[in-house]
Design an enzyme around this catalytic site. Structure first.
Site, PDB file in Angstrom:
ATOM      1  N   HIS A 156       0.848  -1.192   0.000  1.00 47.00           N
ATOM      2  CA  HIS A 156       0.000   0.000   0.000  1.00 47.00           C
ATOM      3  C   HIS A 156       0.885   1.243   0.000  1.00 47.00           C
ATOM      4  O   HIS A 156       1.243   1.776   1.047  1.00 47.00           O
ATOM      5  CB  HIS A 156      -0.933  -0.014   1.215  1.00 47.00           C
ATOM      6  CG  HIS A 156      -1.951  -1.105   1.178  1.00 47.00           C
ATOM      7  ND1 HIS A 156      -3.084  -1.036   0.412  1.00 47.00           N
ATOM      8  CD2 HIS A 156      -2.000  -2.309   1.807  1.00 47.00           C
ATOM      9  CE1 HIS A 156      -3.814  -2.140   0.570  1.00 47.00           C
ATOM     10  NE2 HIS A 156      -3.168  -2.929   1.413  1.00 47.00           N
TER      11      HIS A 156
ATOM     12  N   ASP B 137     -33.663  16.771   1.925  1.00 47.60           N
ATOM     13  CA  ASP B 137     -34.769  17.734   1.884  1.00 47.60           C
ATOM     14  C   ASP B 137     -35.343  17.897   3.288  1.00 47.60           C
ATOM     15  O   ASP B 137     -35.913  16.966   3.857  1.00 47.60           O
ATOM     16  CB  ASP B 137     -35.857  17.242   0.919  1.00 47.60           C
ATOM     17  CG  ASP B 137     -36.964  18.257   0.715  1.00 47.60           C
ATOM     18  OD1 ASP B 137     -37.008  19.258   1.455  1.00 47.60           O
ATOM     19  OD2 ASP B 137     -37.813  18.043  -0.173  1.00 47.60           O
TER      20      ASP B 137
END
Length: 414
Positions: free
Chosen positions: A164, A331
């Protein structure tokens, strides 16, 4: 393509911070985080902003009251959010589901969206005045949470088979460094026309690349050219991507832990600047394809084996794609947000080391991607010039690129 703002002045009335607790009793539990969640580089906050137009149907409603009530209800189901982070043995993070609640501040400002300028873009003016950092809340431990993870990926073995490179140990003073002095932030909008112009530089065998791929490769290359690092230095691009689709069997429904992968591509500055865009594009696409289920599980091994190594900061640039996050769909009763995402659009140390791709509609209603970029002023001018050269819609640029790629392919066969 880019937009800047003038300074705004306004009055702000802010009430005292309060804790919103779950509307009903919730379980008292101790939840350890996964080893993927418990990364040293992830212990920070990102402030978000949601902007909405006035809705005539909601004129009798107090937005603060609506959100306060909604938070109390939703915390019954997502009760870990009302808890606090603690450290266990070996600094292992865990969530103490105390039900203490989340921080909430009601405020009013005599400023309108129109005063932000034509088209709401980053950087927003006066964000430091609008977003209040409550004393004692900016830490990670024993502070109110915005997001909490569950356990899924934990260490399996004493070795890590993957290399990595995103966690390479590189000294902060090694090689060319970006000065944090005289930094400039600008936002760049990439609609269908801009993306099509950039795709002209993708050779035939890479035409299946995504919008993310071609944008990331282009920005990585233009940014490197603008910074003018030592040609032999390695430059990293870190693509923060959702790896949920990589798992079989699928991740359990309702899991909201960290399934983000840091797909990393590395190239010398010399190759990035001098080779065609296809060089950067191939590296980005290969880095993304390397992310598999085994790759993700190996990160958990690495976190424990190397005691939570941090992401490499030196000559690294991260892109986090928020175009599918759905922030704009939240919303509260006032419809879809006209902007929903990070308040600054950049992050990292030094500033600008991380950028976000934000879904956005320009002033004529055309959908695309907004990309905030932060660079030293001199480098920003070079970045703009380099990007504009790529976006020029003419056959000469396309033919020159194709000729250059043909020469490279010919040389590789000799």
């Amino acid at each position: 393509m880019a937009q800047s703002h003038t300074t705004l002045t306004f009055k702000l009335r802010r009430l005292a911070p309060e804790l919103i607790v779950p509307a009903k009793p919730t379980p008292r539990e101790l939840k350890p985080l996964s080893d993927n969640d418990d990364q040293g580089s992830l212990r920070f906050h990102i402030p978000l902003v949601h902007l909405y137009h006035e809705n005539p149907k909601m004129r009798t409603k107090n937005p603060a009251s609506v959100i306060r009530e909604a938070l109390a209800k939703v915390l019954v189901f997502y009760y870990p959010l009302a808890g606090r982070l603690k450290e266990g043995p070996t600094r292992k993070l865990m969530v103490d589901c105390t039900g203490e609640g989340v921080l909430f501040i009601e405020a009013e400002a005599d400023v309108t969206l129109k005063q932000f300028g034509e088209g709401v873009q980053l950087p927003f003016p006066c964000m430091k005045e609008l977003l209040y950092d409550v004393p004692g809340s900016s830490g990670i431990l024993d502070a109110p949470l915005l997001l909490i993870q569950r356990v899924a990926f934990c260490k399996r073995s004493t070795t890590c088979e993957y290399n990595h490179r995103v966690y390479d140990e590189v000294a902060d003073n090694e090689g060319t460094a970006i000065s944090s002095d005289d930094m400039t932030q600008r936002s760049f909008f990439f609609g269908p026309a801009e993306v099509t112009a950039l795709r002209r530089f993708a050779p035939m065998h890479l035409q299946h690349c995504t919008t993310f791929d071609v944008l990331t490769a282009s920005i990585w290359r233009c940014r490197t050219i603008a910074l003018q690092p030592n040609p032999k230095e390695d430059m990293r691009i870190i693509c923060v991507m959702d790896a949920r689709s990589k798992f079989n069997p699928p991740i359990p429904l309702g899991y909201y832990g960290n399934v983000l992968a840091f797909a990393t591509a590395i190239s010398t500055a010399q190759d990035l600047c001098n080779k065609p865009l296809s060089h950067a594009l191939e590296l980005v696409m290969k880095a993304k394809s390397n992310v598999t289920e085994e790759y993700m599980r190996s990160i958990a091994d690495l976190m424990v084996i190397k005691r939570r190594p941090r992401l490499t900061k030196v000559r690294s640039y991260s892109i986090s794609n928020l175009t599918h996050a759905g922030f704009e769909d939240i919303d509260f009763g006032w419809g879809k947000a006209i902007y929903a995402g990070p308040s600054e659009g950049i992050a990292g140390d030094p500033p600008g080391r991380t950028s976000f791709y934000i879904p956005f509609y320009n002033t004529v209603g055309e959908g695309g991607v907004l990309v905030p970029i932060c660079l030293p002023s001199v480098a920003m001018n070079k970045f703009v010039n380099e990007l504009n050269n790529m976006l020029q819609d003419n056959d000469v640029a396309y033919n020159n690129q194709a000729l250059q790629e043909h020469k490279l392919r010919t040389l590789s066969k000799i």
